[in-house]
Design a protein around this motif. Sequence first.
Motif, PDB file in Angstrom:
ATOM      1  N   ASP A  13      65.495 -69.428  18.737  1.00 31.17           N
ATOM      2  CA  ASP A  13      65.327 -68.250  18.927  1.00 31.17           C
ATOM      3  C   ASP A  13      65.879 -67.313  17.485  1.00 31.17           C
ATOM      4  O   ASP A  13      65.413 -66.113  17.524  1.00 31.17           O
ATOM      5  N   LYS A  19      59.344 -64.743  14.463  1.00 32.01           N
ATOM      6  CA  LYS A  19      58.221 -65.741  14.853  1.00 32.01           C
ATOM      7  C   LYS A  19      57.122 -65.874  13.890  1.00 32.01           C
ATOM      8  O   LYS A  19      56.213 -66.962  13.856  1.00 32.01           O
ATOM      9  N   GLU A  47      60.942 -72.211  23.074  1.00 33.12           N
ATOM     10  CA  GLU A  47      61.858 -71.226  22.042  1.00 33.12           C
ATOM     11  C   GLU A  47      63.197 -71.205  23.245  1.00 33.12           C
ATOM     12  O   GLU A  47      63.209 -70.715  24.472  1.00 33.12           O
TER      13      GLU A  47
END
Length: 302
Positions: free
Chosen positions: A99, A103, A126
Amino acid sequence: MNLKHLYYFWKTAKSGGVVRAGEALHVTPQTISTQIRLLEESLDTQLFARDGRALELTPAGQVALEYADEMFSLSAELEEALRHYPKGRPMEFRVGVSDAVPKSLAYRLLRPAVDPADPVRIICREARLERLLSELAIHKLDLVIADSPVPPSVDVRAYNHRLGASGLSFIAARSLLALHPGALADGGDFPACVGRLPLLLPGEGSAIRRCLVDWLDRQRLRPRIVGEFDDTALMTAFGRAGVGMFAVPTVIEAETLASGDVQLLGRAEDVNLEYFAISVERRLTHPCVLAISNAAREGLES
């Protein structure tokens, strides 16, 4: 050297004795003992020191065990690699993304694994790195993308494959700079301007946060911290809204600035953010993983 003899030796050393090895292989202990003796005779080297029924590895046996571990580990990897070529249905690629990895960067790294000419069903998870590594260890994942290698505190046998590195770019919303007109004095004297603006931090435990905090300490800057975010996309959204300046890997700087509502304050080029593909394979064999690794060498480092 007879590999069957070596396999019996390896099983005995890993199992702790000929009886347990025989049970695992469904053969008698006498068969195991005979195979090991033939191996020792062929090598003219004693691999086990015998004390009654107890067996202990000799120094030569320790060396043989290390090589056997590598050989049979590679054998298992070969079998797993070949199983990745199912016929009649799309290949399944299961990947975990830490995480802490932005992204857009995760997408850039994973995109080469999806080839329209060779359909792949990609399954992305994730979570925190420790959880992803535990799933990797039991083969629920084929790969983990992370911003750090396997932590020493995690007892998982996995291998780190470096994908590339990036510097750090500091970005602020134009609306935030309008509220702090003195922040860019002297034409935007970076890095001093960083100390005059509120700052959004990545979550604790992430490599980018450690690098950012270390850099601030070296520069003797103490900006006011107004937020901390495990999710980098959420941090960026707050940054675009003018809550505070934020830092992103330089490799995704251009796409972060593309909207026009934010501007670059400066780059910390002496910061080295590294990214890794973590697998249970010493040698990468999965075609999707190879595509990611090869593309990262060309794109991430550029």
